[in-house]
Design a protein around this motif. Structure first.
Motif, PDB file in Angstrom:
ATOM      1  N   GLU A  66       0.837  -1.193   0.000  1.00 19.31           N
ATOM      2  CA  GLU A  66       0.000   0.000   0.000  1.00 19.31           C
ATOM      3  C   GLU A  66       0.879   1.253   0.000  1.00 19.31           C
ATOM      4  O   GLU A  66       1.680   1.445   0.910  1.00 19.31           O
ATOM      5  CB  GLU A  66      -0.914   0.025   1.239  1.00 19.31           C
ATOM      6  CG  GLU A  66      -1.808  -1.195   1.384  1.00 19.31           C
ATOM      7  CD  GLU A  66      -2.916  -1.208   0.364  1.00 19.31           C
ATOM      8  OE1 GLU A  66      -3.215  -0.143  -0.225  1.00 19.31           O
ATOM      9  OE2 GLU A  66      -3.500  -2.280   0.136  1.00 19.31           O
ATOM     10  N   THR A 120     -10.155  11.045   7.967  1.00 20.33           N
ATOM     11  CA  THR A 120      -9.659  10.288   6.819  1.00 20.33           C
ATOM     12  C   THR A 120      -8.407   9.504   7.186  1.00 20.33           C
ATOM     13  O   THR A 120      -8.244   8.341   6.796  1.00 20.33           O
ATOM     14  CB  THR A 120      -9.369  11.229   5.646  1.00 20.33           C
ATOM     15  OG1 THR A 120     -10.576  11.884   5.254  1.00 20.33           O
ATOM     16  CG2 THR A 120      -8.784  10.484   4.454  1.00 20.33           C
ATOM     17  N   TRP A 166      -8.885   5.919   8.978  1.00 23.59           N
ATOM     18  CA  TRP A 166      -9.136   4.685   8.219  1.00 23.59           C
ATOM     19  C   TRP A 166      -8.037   4.404   7.201  1.00 23.59           C
ATOM     20  O   TRP A 166      -7.717   3.240   6.928  1.00 23.59           O
ATOM     21  CB  TRP A 166     -10.518   4.692   7.574  1.00 23.59           C
ATOM     22  CG  TRP A 166     -10.875   5.812   6.653  1.00 23.59           C
ATOM     23  CD1 TRP A 166     -11.574   6.941   6.967  1.00 23.59           C
ATOM     24  CD2 TRP A 166     -10.596   5.900   5.246  1.00 23.59           C
ATOM     25  NE1 TRP A 166     -11.750   7.728   5.854  1.00 23.59           N
ATOM     26  CE2 TRP A 166     -11.168   7.115   4.782  1.00 23.59           C
ATOM     27  CE3 TRP A 166      -9.943   5.069   4.333  1.00 23.59           C
ATOM     28  CZ2 TRP A 166     -11.083   7.535   3.449  1.00 23.59           C
ATOM     29  CZ3 TRP A 166      -9.853   5.480   3.004  1.00 23.59           C
ATOM     30  CH2 TRP A 166     -10.417   6.695   2.574  1.00 23.59           C
ATOM     31  N   LEU A 167      -7.415   5.436   6.673  1.00 14.51           N
ATOM     32  CA  LEU A 167      -6.298   5.198   5.763  1.00 14.51           C
ATOM     33  C   LEU A 167      -5.130   4.539   6.481  1.00 14.51           C
ATOM     34  O   LEU A 167      -4.437   3.691   5.919  1.00 14.51           O
ATOM     35  CB  LEU A 167      -5.821   6.524   5.157  1.00 14.51           C
ATOM     36  CG  LEU A 167      -6.517   7.064   3.922  1.00 14.51           C
ATOM     37  CD1 LEU A 167      -5.952   8.420   3.566  1.00 14.51           C
ATOM     38  CD2 LEU A 167      -6.378   6.101   2.750  1.00 14.51           C
ATOM     39  N   SER A 183      -3.666   0.528   7.016  1.00 15.43           N
ATOM     40  CA  SER A 183      -2.831  -0.318   6.157  1.00 15.43           C
ATOM     41  C   SER A 183      -1.658   0.413   5.520  1.00 15.43           C
ATOM     42  O   SER A 183      -0.933  -0.187   4.729  1.00 15.43           O
ATOM     43  CB  SER A 183      -3.690  -0.933   5.047  1.00 15.43           C
ATOM     44  OG  SER A 183      -4.259   0.089   4.235  1.00 15.43           O
ATOM     45  N   HIS A 219     -15.565  15.988   2.811  1.00 20.96           N
ATOM     46  CA  HIS A 219     -15.040  15.027   3.778  1.00 20.96           C
ATOM     47  C   HIS A 219     -15.544  15.331   5.186  1.00 20.96           C
ATOM     48  O   HIS A 219     -15.472  14.471   6.066  1.00 20.96           O
ATOM     49  CB  HIS A 219     -13.512  14.970   3.734  1.00 20.96           C
ATOM     50  CG  HIS A 219     -12.816  16.283   3.767  1.00 20.96           C
ATOM     51  ND1 HIS A 219     -13.179  17.348   2.981  1.00 20.96           N
ATOM     52  CD2 HIS A 219     -11.749  16.710   4.482  1.00 20.96           C
ATOM     53  CE1 HIS A 219     -12.369  18.369   3.215  1.00 20.96           C
ATOM     54  NE2 HIS A 219     -11.504  18.006   4.124  1.00 20.96           N
ATOM     55  N   THR A 227     -18.742   9.247   5.740  1.00 16.44           N
ATOM     56  CA  THR A 227     -18.923   7.843   5.356  1.00 16.44           C
ATOM     57  C   THR A 227     -18.966   7.693   3.841  1.00 16.44           C
ATOM     58  O   THR A 227     -18.304   6.813   3.263  1.00 16.44           O
ATOM     59  CB  THR A 227     -20.208   7.279   5.972  1.00 16.44           C
ATOM     60  OG1 THR A 227     -20.129   7.380   7.405  1.00 16.44           O
ATOM     61  CG2 THR A 227     -20.411   5.832   5.578  1.00 16.44           C
ATOM     62  N   ARG A 260     -15.502   8.190   2.375  1.00 15.65           N
ATOM     63  CA  ARG A 260     -14.693   6.978   2.479  1.00 15.65           C
ATOM     64  C   ARG A 260     -15.115   5.947   1.440  1.00 15.65           C
ATOM     65  O   ARG A 260     -14.268   5.313   0.792  1.00 15.65           O
ATOM     66  CB  ARG A 260     -14.793   6.395   3.889  1.00 15.65           C
ATOM     67  CG  ARG A 260     -14.011   5.094   4.052  1.00 15.65           C
ATOM     68  CD  ARG A 260     -14.052   4.590   5.484  1.00 15.65           C
ATOM     69  NE  ARG A 260     -13.297   3.342   5.607  1.00 15.65           N
ATOM     70  CZ  ARG A 260     -13.055   2.713   6.763  1.00 15.65           C
ATOM     71  NH1 ARG A 260     -13.527   3.218   7.906  1.00 15.65           N
ATOM     72  NH2 ARG A 260     -12.363   1.574   6.776  1.00 15.65           N
ATOM     73  N   GLU A 261     -16.414   5.775   1.269  1.00 13.05           N
ATOM     74  CA  GLU A 261     -16.915   4.789   0.306  1.00 13.05           C
ATOM     75  C   GLU A 261     -16.508   5.129  -1.124  1.00 13.05           C
ATOM     76  O   GLU A 261     -16.359   4.237  -1.965  1.00 13.05           O
ATOM     77  CB  GLU A 261     -18.433   4.685   0.412  1.00 13.05           C
ATOM     78  CG  GLU A 261     -18.902   4.026   1.704  1.00 13.05           C
ATOM     79  CD  GLU A 261     -20.412   4.093   1.885  1.00 13.05           C
ATOM     80  OE1 GLU A 261     -21.073   4.821   1.090  1.00 13.05           O
ATOM     81  OE2 GLU A 261     -20.928   3.442   2.806  1.00 13.05           O
ATOM     82  N   GLU A 279     -11.950   4.896  -0.764  1.00 13.94           N
ATOM     83  CA  GLU A 279     -11.258   3.680  -0.325  1.00 13.94           C
ATOM     84  C   GLU A 279     -11.145   2.621  -1.417  1.00 13.94           C
ATOM     85  O   GLU A 279     -10.063   2.049  -1.605  1.00 13.94           O
ATOM     86  CB  GLU A 279     -11.947   3.114   0.912  1.00 13.94           C
ATOM     87  CG  GLU A 279     -11.138   2.044   1.626  1.00 13.94           C
ATOM     88  CD  GLU A 279     -11.746   1.675   2.968  1.00 13.94           C
ATOM     89  OE1 GLU A 279     -10.977   1.331   3.879  1.00 13.94           O
ATOM     90  OE2 GLU A 279     -12.990   1.736   3.097  1.00 13.94           O
ATOM     91  N   LEU A 285      -8.338   3.624  -3.855  1.00 11.72           N
ATOM     92  CA  LEU A 285      -6.986   3.477  -3.316  1.00 11.72           C
ATOM     93  C   LEU A 285      -6.610   2.018  -3.115  1.00 11.72           C
ATOM     94  O   LEU A 285      -5.433   1.652  -3.213  1.00 11.72           O
ATOM     95  CB  LEU A 285      -6.855   4.240  -2.003  1.00 11.72           C
ATOM     96  CG  LEU A 285      -6.892   5.768  -2.110  1.00 11.72           C
ATOM     97  CD1 LEU A 285      -6.821   6.394  -0.714  1.00 11.72           C
ATOM     98  CD2 LEU A 285      -5.747   6.286  -2.985  1.00 11.72           C
ATOM     99  N   SER A 286      -7.601   1.167  -2.825  1.00  8.60           N
ATOM    100  CA  SER A 286      -7.298  -0.255  -2.597  1.00  8.60           C
ATOM    101  C   SER A 286      -6.759  -0.928  -3.856  1.00  8.60           C
ATOM    102  O   SER A 286      -6.092  -1.970  -3.773  1.00  8.60           O
ATOM    103  CB  SER A 286      -8.550  -0.990  -2.099  1.00  8.60           C
ATOM    104  OG  SER A 286      -9.520  -1.069  -3.127  1.00  8.60           O
TER     105      SER A 286
END
Length: 290
Positions: free
Chosen positions: A30, A49, A52-53, A56, A268, A273, A276-277, A280, A283-284
């Protein structure tokens, strides 16, 4: 855990940076994330932000020059060069290199998004991915600058409390068409307690100077030079219109689009929420080995 670093930016300006660390192990696949706030913002606007970022990856945010706890280049003769676009871009470059973040995922809001895509265009070796949050590529023009100058004059400073600042910017500000809690929260967090009440952490005159260096120019050419995967995100009631956002995606060689309903410019904050949806999954799919 949050750890502070001091970074030396362009022209020796001291920049306050924070790394948000999670108890979870960082994945070597990551890319690290660098979060760039907008005009008048601060690093801790990204705290939600970053949480949760940081599950990982390494996550760093910094107060840009003239903002928060970073140094304010002196006002006066020649000060405009201290707030030129090149200075903001060089500062972000310095943070990446001095903290060993490359190749990094750049996530920028408003002015910070412009800084992010200008850096991605100039130094593609440093950037793995890019998220543009509610920032236009077209010029805003002189009328916009005059409107902001008039707006700054109307601020009822000092505010008696931080909550009074939250209410004014979220409800009573003439620029607010309807109550906007996200906007109120954004501005409340850039106020500090002075001897006579609550005042901004920044100089409004310096913010106008910083803004002056980008409102008169369009930035489509640099946007088209960005080669990394890029997500353009807008709030339905934000400052970036749908047609322009979709044109930005078309211009980008590897552009994607996301729209968040019931969100304004401070999306943001408005809809964390949904934000993030939107971000995320994008970025994954970005890996350092790609």
């Amino acid at each position: 855990m949050v750890q502070r670093f001091d970074v030396t930016g362009a022209d020796g300006v001291r920049l306050a940076a924070w790394e948000f660390r999670s108890a979870a192990a960082e994945s070597p696949e990551e890319p690290a994330a660098l979060l760039l706030h907008g005009l008048m913002g601060r690093a801790f606007h990204w705290a939600g932000t970053a949480r949760w970022l940081g599950a990982s990856r390494r996550v760093v945010a910094f107060d840009q020059r003239g903002h928060g706890q970073s140094e304010r280049p002196p006002a006066g003769s020649g000060s405009s060069t201290s707030y030129a676009r090149e200075a903001f871009v060089a500062d972000a470059e310095a943070v990446i290199e001095q903290l060993g973040l490359a190749p990094v995922a750049l996530i920028g809001h408003s002015m910070g998004a412009l800084t992010a895509w200008q850096l991605a265009a100039r130094r593609p070796d440093l950037v793995a991915a890019l998220v543009i949050c509610d920032m236009r590529a077209s010029a805003l023009g002189e009328a916009s600058q005059q409107e902001w100058e008039d707006w700054f004059r109307r601020w009822p400073l000092p505010f008696p409390t931080q909550d009074a600042a939250r209410r004014w910017f979220g409800e009573d500000d003439p620029r607010v068409e309807r109550p906007d809690p996200g906007r109120g929260a954004f501005f409340a967090e850039v106020m500090h307690e002075a001897d006579d009440g609550w005042r901004p952490l920044f100089s409004r005159r310096q913010m106008l100077t910083a803004r002056e260096t980008w409102v008169h120019d369009a930035h489509w050419e640099e946007l088209a030079q960005v080669r990394c995967p890029t997500l353009v995100v807008r709030g339905l009631d934000g400052e970036l219109g749908r047609a322009e956002a979709q044109e930005m995606v078309r211009v980008l060689p590897a552009g994607q689009y996301a729209e968040i309903p019931d969100a304004g410019h401070y999306l943001h904050y408005d809809q964390p929420t949904a934000w993030r949806e939107a971000v995320e999954p994008f970025l994954s799919g970005i890996k350092t080995s790609a």
